[in-house]
Scaffold this motif. Structure first.
Motif, PDB file in Angstrom:
ATOM      1  N   SER A  14      -1.200   7.551  -2.901  1.00  0.00           N
ATOM      2  CA  SER A  14      -1.463   6.214  -3.428  1.00  0.00           C
ATOM      3  C   SER A  14      -2.907   6.147  -3.897  1.00  0.00           C
ATOM      4  O   SER A  14      -3.725   7.000  -3.567  1.00  0.00           O
ATOM      5  CB  SER A  14      -1.219   5.176  -2.333  1.00  0.00           C
ATOM      6  OG  SER A  14      -1.725   3.930  -2.746  1.00  0.00           O
ATOM      7  N   TYR A  17      -4.797   2.439  -0.962  1.00  0.00           N
ATOM      8  CA  TYR A  17      -4.510   2.542   0.462  1.00  0.00           C
ATOM      9  C   TYR A  17      -5.017   1.329   1.218  1.00  0.00           C
ATOM     10  O   TYR A  17      -6.044   0.745   0.893  1.00  0.00           O
ATOM     11  CB  TYR A  17      -5.170   3.794   1.039  1.00  0.00           C
ATOM     12  CG  TYR A  17      -4.419   5.058   0.735  1.00  0.00           C
ATOM     13  CD1 TYR A  17      -3.217   5.340   1.364  1.00  0.00           C
ATOM     14  CD2 TYR A  17      -4.908   5.955  -0.184  1.00  0.00           C
ATOM     15  CE1 TYR A  17      -2.522   6.494   1.088  1.00  0.00           C
ATOM     16  CE2 TYR A  17      -4.229   7.120  -0.472  1.00  0.00           C
ATOM     17  CZ  TYR A  17      -3.033   7.379   0.173  1.00  0.00           C
ATOM     18  OH  TYR A  17      -2.361   8.525  -0.097  1.00  0.00           O
TER      19      TYR A  17
ATOM     20  N   ALA C  47       2.064   0.430  -1.726  1.00  0.00           N
ATOM     21  CA  ALA C  47       0.987   1.344  -1.355  1.00  0.00           C
ATOM     22  C   ALA C  47       1.057   1.606   0.137  1.00  0.00           C
ATOM     23  O   ALA C  47       1.762   0.934   0.872  1.00  0.00           O
ATOM     24  CB  ALA C  47      -0.355   0.745  -1.711  1.00  0.00           C
ATOM     25  N   PRO C  66       2.724   6.245   1.644  1.00  0.00           N
ATOM     26  CA  PRO C  66       3.600   6.518   0.498  1.00  0.00           C
ATOM     27  C   PRO C  66       4.723   7.450   0.923  1.00  0.00           C
ATOM     28  O   PRO C  66       4.504   8.420   1.644  1.00  0.00           O
ATOM     29  CB  PRO C  66       2.660   7.216  -0.488  1.00  0.00           C
ATOM     30  CG  PRO C  66       1.284   6.833  -0.067  1.00  0.00           C
ATOM     31  CD  PRO C  66       1.338   6.620   1.416  1.00  0.00           C
TER      32      PRO C  66
END
Lengths: 137, 260, 231
Positions: A14, A17, C47, C66
């Protein structure tokens, strides 16, 4: 070679975060193998050797702005001297310790989560203890 | 009869397999090939072994363990840089062979090449490979430069590696040019005469440059010796140093450029 | 005595403060430490949490990073580096076998080509060098024939030194003169066309010098007078 691409898939990453501080107990429940990779930042030279060597592509060096928010801990990047962060996917990591082996400054260690013993870290690599180029010493 | 069937004599294939396994399991063999090597017994294709193959091999000096996905596409690099290096190795090997049969003096040079071609086993073939290989190297280095330019790969952080590359191109031309004189035939002599006459027009110290390069005011035996030393020793030495920096910088600057 | 870096002192102080404060009792709370608000947001945005994010179900935490993975922030490195870092990791393939196989095949193909070509075509070896017998025309090696062609147009100092010198300097300076940061072909039409012109210029000169110059370096047609060219 694309036909026989047997490369492990890239784990998902990602760029937004949410960072949360947890304790050792939590980590022990969340992840199966009980050893954990740790990097001591003070001697890390950011050579990305560990990122290069990792067969599973589970450790990466990214900029601090990959972390969007932090709860209960300092947000990386707030301090202007924060240069890069390392993120590891603990579910993909097999603890093969190739990165421990690869690290030229020897700052990556494989240890257990929790408070260190009063005698110091028993996982520090020495000439006759630790990992050396594919062999457990 | 049944006893014989229980213990049949091992076939040749089985014996060969057994000896092969013994060799691969021996201490000597394992001391040569590091853990994870594809030559070790029991190599299986796993991500971990793939990492080991590079990490435990001398190629680790040249290649990282992993490269960008688009870097292995032949259509991107056309292998030009790698092939330039490979031709350089071929030229070194064939060149060492030629050195055994060659004396860089005006009296002997041409005759030595003639003898090499007519009475040395594979002499003609090796000389052909050296000469055509030299032309191929000039070509691949030049095309590599064009490829890198069209991909914009000279942009930050790779500016300095581009500069090294231009130096390598110049050194390649010089290597090829110094080698051109060595057969000491009409083609070599007059091609080099034309080439060095141009250098004489360098402003201010043109005649000095020409004098140093020719070892005199005119091409002669001294020129041959001088260019021979340049060709087989000095220029390869310099180009290897610059190649080492070039390859090192390719990795330090984050692998090959792109994707576009 | 080496100086202890500022951030280490700071961290040590923070750890000491934490140990002293009574709020540390939450250490045994297990997976419940992640605030609900944060979890909701994580789910909504897709996320993940870097240290660990978890949905506590029956005491067995499930990663909320993720792909449902537990991802951990290993370290924050303070000092600067020459390595370039990006916000998202780049996917890579193993050098062995993907790159090495390609290189091996390319090297093999080139060796085979060179071998066969050298077998079939012999390198030229003319008569021994003779200072009293100038061949007509006298030509430089093919990669310098562009320069020799320039010699017919300009003074030797310009054609032999100034122009190639300028070309070389321009090549070396190219990355410092080109301020355009993009490497997309559509963004750099100017540089692409400049280079193409440069290459075509040299190619044309070299081809003329190689095939269209005969005795006395006068212009000829190869199909009329033959080729005066040796590699």
């Amino acid at each position: 070679m694309a036909r026989t691409d047997a490369n492990p898939p890239m784990p998902e990453w990602s760029t937004e975060y949410q960072l949360v501080e947890v304790d050792a107990d939590y980590l022990g429940k969340a992840v199966k193998p009980k050893q954990f990779i740790h990097i001591d930042q003070s001697e890390c030279i950011m050579c990305e050797g560990c990122v290069d060597i990792c067969p599973w592509k589970c450790i990466h060096m990214v900029t601090p702005d990959a972390v969007a928010e932090a709860q209960g801990t300092e947000l990386p990047g707030e301090d202007p001297s924060d240069n890069v962060i390392f993120i590891i996917d603990d579910d993909v990591c097999t603890r093969c310790a190739l990165c421990v082996d690869r690290c030229p400054t020897g700052v990556i260690i494989l240890g257990k989560a929790g408070a260190p013993s009063p005698d110091g870290d028993s996982h520090t690599r020495t000439n006759n203890h630790g990992y050396g180029y594919g062999m457990r010493l | 009869m049944a006893k014989v069937l229980d213990n049949p004599r091992p076939t040749l294939k089985e014996r060969a397999a057994k000896i092969g396994a013994q060799i691969q399991g021996s201490q000597a063999w394992n001391s040569i090939f590091r853990p994870g090597s594809i030559f070790r017994k029991g190599y299986t294709d796993s991500p971990r072994n793939r990492s080991y193959v590079i990490m435990n091999s001398v190629l680790y000096h040249l290649h990282p363990v992993k490269v960008k996905r688009h870097a292995v596409k032949v259509s991107y690099t056309l292998c030009l840089g790698g092939l330039s290096f490979f031709v350089f190795i071929l030229l070194t090997v064939t060149g060492i062979f030629l050195m055994f049969f060659y004396r860089p003096t005006g009296a002997n040079a041409w005759q030595d090449i003639q003898t090499l071609q007519t009475s040395v086993t594979f002499g003609l073939l090796i000389r052909n490979m050296h000469r055509w290989g030299a032309h191929i190297m000039v070509l691949t280095v030049f095309l590599h430069m064009a490829r890198v330019f069209y991909h914009g790969a000279y942009k930050p952080p790779r500016e300095f590696n581009w500069v090294i590359g231009v130096i390598l191109l110049t050194l390649t031309l010089l290597l090829s040019f110094t080698g051109y004189l060595l057969p000491w035939d009409q083609l070599a002599l007059w091609a080099v005469t034309v080439g060095t006459n141009m250098m004489g027009y360098t402003p201010v110290f043109g005649s000095q440059v020409r004098f140093v390069l020719l070892g005199g005011v005119e091409i002669g035996s001294e020129t041959l010796l001088r260019w021979y030393v340049l060709h087989v020793l000095m220029l390869p030495f310099v180009i290897v140093i610059f190649m080492a920096i070039h390859f090192w910088r390719v990795r330090k600057d984050g692998g090959i450029s792109g994707p576009l | 005595m080496t100086e202890i870096p500022e951030h280490l002192l700071k961290r040590a102080q923070a750890a000491r403060d934490k140990a002293a404060s009574p709020s540390d009792a939450s250490a045994s709370e297990g997976g419940d430490r992640i605030p609900d608000a944060l979890l909701d947001r994580t789910k909504a945005s897709g996320a993940g949490a870097a240290v660990v994010a978890a949905a506590p179900a029956g005491g067995v935490p499930v990663g909320a990073g993720p792909g449902g993975h537990t991802q951990r922030l290993l370290t924050v490195v303070k000092s600067g580096s020459i390595q370039e870092a990006k916000a998202a990791p780049v996917d890579k393939v193993h050098t062995w076998p993907h790159l090495l196989a390609v290189e091996f095949v390319a090297g093999l193909a080139l060796t085979a080509f060179l071998f066969v070509f050298s077998w079939v075509v012999n390198a030229p070896l003319l008569q021994a060098a003779d200072f009293n017998n100038t061949p007509n025309p006298s030509k430089a090696p093919w990669y310098f024939l562009g320069l020799q062609e320039l010699l017919t147009m300009f003074h030797p100092m310009i054609a032999g030194v100034t122009l190639p010198g300028m070309g070389l300097v321009a090549l070396i300076l190219a990355p410092y003169l080109d301020r355009n940061a993009s490497n997309k072909p559509e963004d750099r039409k100017f540089m692409t066309s400049m280079m193409t012109m440069f290459l075509i210029f040299w190619a044309v000169l070299t081809i003329i010098g190689s095939f269209f110059r005969g005795p006395g370096f006068n212009f000829t047609f190869p199909w009329r007078d033959g080729i005066f060219f040796e590699l």
